[in-house]
Write a protein that holds these residues in place. Structure first.
Motif: not given
Length: 314
Positions: A66-69, A127-134, A150-160, A265-269
């Motif tokens: 994942d990048f921005s620029g 991108p990666t964790v946001g889409v994974a959450a969806v 139950l969300i195990n390990g809920a504090a990281g990016g995907l959990g957020m 994908s466009e839909r998830y983003i």
């Protein structure tokens, strides 16, 4: 240009800064001057050789998905983006490509305009964790106020992302975190929090309709003990064997083991951008300079991170 690469599988010690030619782009691609790259667990699973069945063993390899620029150049067929646009995106194949360098060339279909209200560090975290959450929420099926998750390990990016998006669905969410992340988990939407440093969620006597193991420390075998009949275990960091065998095994068991592979994908983003416009928070816990990329991975791989870890490139 400077980029981070490795010439053998291993720990963070194999990471090195090398010089490579500035990428050239195809008609459907854009060249992005990279501002930030976020770290994901898959980065080090690939680097350590745990995914070599999919990544292959050809070196050198690059890291970072994942990048921005800022758009520096667009291909002749690209009409939706222009030079100077502030964007975020992903590389097409993170098993064989990497974004952690001064420039990256990617398909315009994998790049989106950055919301004006977030910075480059936050945008690179999406991108990666946001889409994974969806996608994880889709695999959970119908969610009602009585659905116990139950969300195990809920504090990281995907959990957020997952906690905040689930909060909108109205499920009953239990988050397992370390002591340092209890307040964050509650603010993101957890109905209750289990501190794994003082409690064992496997022995509390509560059963769940959905268990998602974001940290990879529980595993399906242990999760079965606290899963209801006809429940699902979602695994966002599977090994190659899980990917290959679980679709067949699930035909014969009521407690399903679902492999989750993020596919932006466009839909998830667009769904994520809508949520961000409506107040979804992106917390970046620490930013490292490009010259400390190795230290950034060492820090992230220790775990216990709240939100995302990001490397600032330019």
């Amino acid at each position: 240009m400077k980029t981070i690469a490795y010439k053998e599988f291993g720990s963070t010690t194999v990471l090195q800064t090398i010089e490579e030619p500035k990428p050239t782009i195809q008609d459907n691609q854009v060249l992005v001057k990279v501002k930030a790259v976020s770290i994901n667990p898959l980065d080090w699973k690939i680097r350590k050789g745990e995914m070599k069945l999919m990544s292959g063993s050809k070196f050198p390899k690059h890291t970072g998905t994942d990048f921005s620029g800022i758009i520096e150049e667009t291909g002749s067929s690209v009409t939706t983006l222009k030079k100077g646009d502030e964007v975020f995106g992903v590389v097409k194949n993170n098993m064989k490509e990497g974004a952690l360098g001064e420039y990256v060339a990617v398909s315009a279909s994998l790049v989106w305009k950055k919301p004006a209200d977030i910075n480059f560090h936050q945008a690179a975290s999406i991108p990666t964790v946001g889409v994974a959450a969806v996608m994880a929420i889709q695999k959970m099926g119908t969610i009602t106020p009585n659905t116990r998750i139950l969300i195990n390990g809920a504090a990281g990016g995907l959990g957020m992302f997952l906690l905040q998006l689930l909060k909108l669905k109205g499920g009953n969410i239990t988050a397992v975190t370390g002591t340092n992340a209890i307040n964050s988990a509650k603010s993101w939407g957890a109905n209750s929090v289990v501190d794994y440093k003082t409690e064992d969620v496997l022995t509390k006597g509560t059963t769940y309709d959905v268990v998602i193991d974001l940290s990879g420390t529980m595993g399906y075998k242990n999760a079965r003990k606290i899963m209801k009949s006809n429940s699902v275990f979602i695994n966002p960091i599977p090994g190659p064997i899980d990917i290959l065998t679980n679709p067949i095994k699930n035909l014969f068991r009521s407690k399903k083991h679902i492999v989750l592979l993020s596919a932006p994908s466009e839909r998830y983003i667009n769904e994520l951008l809508h949520a961000i416009d409506n107040g979804l928070q992106i917390e970046v816990s620490k930013v490292f300079p490009f010259t400390q990329s190795k230290e950034a991975y060492e820090y992230a791989e220790k775990g216990g991170i709240v939100g995302k870890v990001v490397i600032a490139v330019n």
